[in-house]
Design an enzyme around this catalytic site. Structure first.
Site, PDB file in Angstrom:
ATOM      1  N   TYR A   1      81.932  55.772  44.317  1.00 18.31           N
ATOM      2  CA  TYR A   1      80.528  56.150  44.520  1.00 18.31           C
ATOM      3  C   TYR A   1      80.363  57.417  45.362  1.00 18.31           C
ATOM      4  O   TYR A   1      79.655  58.351  44.968  1.00 18.31           O
ATOM      5  CB  TYR A   1      79.810  54.976  45.184  1.00 18.31           C
ATOM      6  CG  TYR A   1      78.357  55.191  45.502  1.00 18.31           C
ATOM      7  CD1 TYR A   1      77.408  55.248  44.496  1.00 18.31           C
ATOM      8  CD2 TYR A   1      77.917  55.294  46.825  1.00 18.31           C
ATOM      9  CE1 TYR A   1      76.059  55.416  44.776  1.00 18.31           C
ATOM     10  CE2 TYR A   1      76.581  55.456  47.125  1.00 18.31           C
ATOM     11  CZ  TYR A   1      75.650  55.520  46.097  1.00 18.31           C
ATOM     12  OH  TYR A   1      74.319  55.692  46.389  1.00 18.31           O
TER      13      TYR A   1
ATOM     14  N   SER B   1      70.779  61.744  47.040  1.00 17.26           N
ATOM     15  CA  SER B   1      72.182  61.425  47.304  1.00 17.26           C
ATOM     16  C   SER B   1      72.231  60.100  48.044  1.00 17.26           C
ATOM     17  O   SER B   1      71.610  59.128  47.618  1.00 17.26           O
ATOM     18  CB  SER B   1      72.835  62.556  48.114  1.00 17.26           C
ATOM     19  OG  SER B   1      74.178  62.288  48.405  1.00 17.26           O
TER      20      SER B   1
ATOM     21  N   LYS C   1      78.127  61.351  44.991  1.00 12.07           N
ATOM     22  CA  LYS C   1      77.010  61.740  45.846  1.00 12.07           C
ATOM     23  C   LYS C   1      77.339  62.985  46.665  1.00 12.07           C
ATOM     24  O   LYS C   1      76.457  63.790  46.974  1.00 12.07           O
ATOM     25  CB  LYS C   1      76.630  60.568  46.756  1.00 12.07           C
ATOM     26  CG  LYS C   1      76.059  59.366  46.001  1.00 12.07           C
ATOM     27  CD  LYS C   1      74.799  59.737  45.235  1.00 12.07           C
ATOM     28  CE  LYS C   1      74.099  58.539  44.642  1.00 12.07           C
ATOM     29  NZ  LYS C   1      72.813  58.890  43.984  1.00 12.07           N
TER      30      LYS C   1
END
Length: 324
Positions: free
Chosen positions: A178, A164, A182
């Site tokens: 983004y 991650s 993650k």
């Protein structure tokens, strides 16, 4: 606290996995042609593992293969390269992993390191970028994991690593495309760990900080000023250092893998209902949570201040331009 210690002591045999032995093990690394993925492959190879590298660029894969082979510890080790996009076609991913297992044996450890990033203000990021990042960063980890999990359960052993990011622990300015991808890996990892723990399979979620990789260099070219200033509040790590920590935690079966003091604090703050693998880890979370929350609030306040100053400066510049 005493009661908590006693409880952890009672269940500790159930939560402490046996370390995975890497000599002779088959380790698959997606996104393994550069950056953290390549360094993880090298670290595992140094410890005697057989490596399958998966990435899209065949030329980069072959170059990385040559680099990794310099670190062999015996003449039996093999580095297998497979060029495939792990985010597009599950059946294709499943087929290439079957081929890899036919050549090098069942997968003992899968490291999901394939990923990409886009930075920018929410309204400036193209909509298809949100879709692409979710495909690469999330589905690109789902597909390989789905392809190996059945065999791992049959063998009653295995490790799966999801790489991650610290941006997967807290949302930051510029990472609206983004960060969610993650964060999603954390949810997948927690749910999957509960499913596979009875089969002696352990999941690790790694949260690397800003790391000196080709991907980070490319991302830095388009970072908004606010994002750059926030990033500068912590140092940039070397990929080799991050890789060593991730491999060590994966071998031990630790659920969380973090680097440095900032990473340690974030792992404590965001531990929530995540699994623990030792009494010490559980105690640290309980004892440190309060004080780390105070420190965290200070950081959040400083980040908000950076964003506010940048906005005021931008508005002042725009106003001056209009008056000219």
């Amino acid at each position: 606290i005493v009661a908590f210690v006693l409880l952890l002591y009672m269940v500790s045999p159930l939560i402490s996995p046996k370390p995975l032995k890497l000599p002779g093990a088959h380790v698959v690394v997606t996104g393994g042609s550069s950056g953290i993925g390549k360094c993880i492959a090298i670290e595992c190879y140094k410890q005697g593992a057989f490596i399958t590298l998966i990435a899209r660029d065949e030329n980069k894969l072959l170059q990385t293969k040559k680099e990794i082979e310099k670190y062999s510890v015996n003449d039996k080790q093999v580095v297998l390269c497979i060029s495939v996009d792990v985010s597009k076609d599950y059946e294709q991913v499943e087929n290439v992993l079957k081929q890899a297992q036919e050549k090098l044996g069942p997968v003992d450890m899968l490291v999901n390191c394939a990923g990409t990033s886009v930075t920018g203000k929410f309204e400036d990021i193209e909509v298809n970028s949100f879709e692409r990042l979710m495909a690469v960063n999330y589905l690109g980890s789902v597909y390989p994991s789905r392809a190996v999990i059945a065999t791992m359960k049959e063998r009653r052993m295995g490790r799966i690593v999801f790489v991650s990011s610290q941006a997967g622990q807290l949302g930051l300015f510029g990472y609206t495309a983004y960060s969610p991808t993650k964060f999603a890996l954390r949810g997948l990892a927690e749910a999957l760990q509960m499913e596979v723990k009875p089969y002696n399979i352990y999941i690790t979620v790694a949260y690397p900080p800003d790391t000196d990789t080709p991907g980070f260099a490319e991302e830095s070219k388009t970072k908004p000023l606010e994002t750059k200033l926030i990033s500068e509040t912590s140092s940039v790590c070397q990929a080799e250092q991050v890789a060593r920590v991730i491999v060590k935690d994966a071998i031990q079966g630790n659920f969380n893998s973090s680097v440095g003091s900032d990473g340690y604090m974030l792992s404590i703050l965001t531990s929530g209902m995540s699994p623990v693998t030792s009494i010490t880890e559980g105690l640290q979370q309980v004892v440190c949570m309060g004080i780390f929350r105070i420190v965290g609030l200070f950081y959040l306040g400083s980040f908000d201040s950076i964003v506010r100053r940048c906005m005021m400066q931008r508005e002042k510049t725009e106003s001056a331009d209009k008056n000219e």
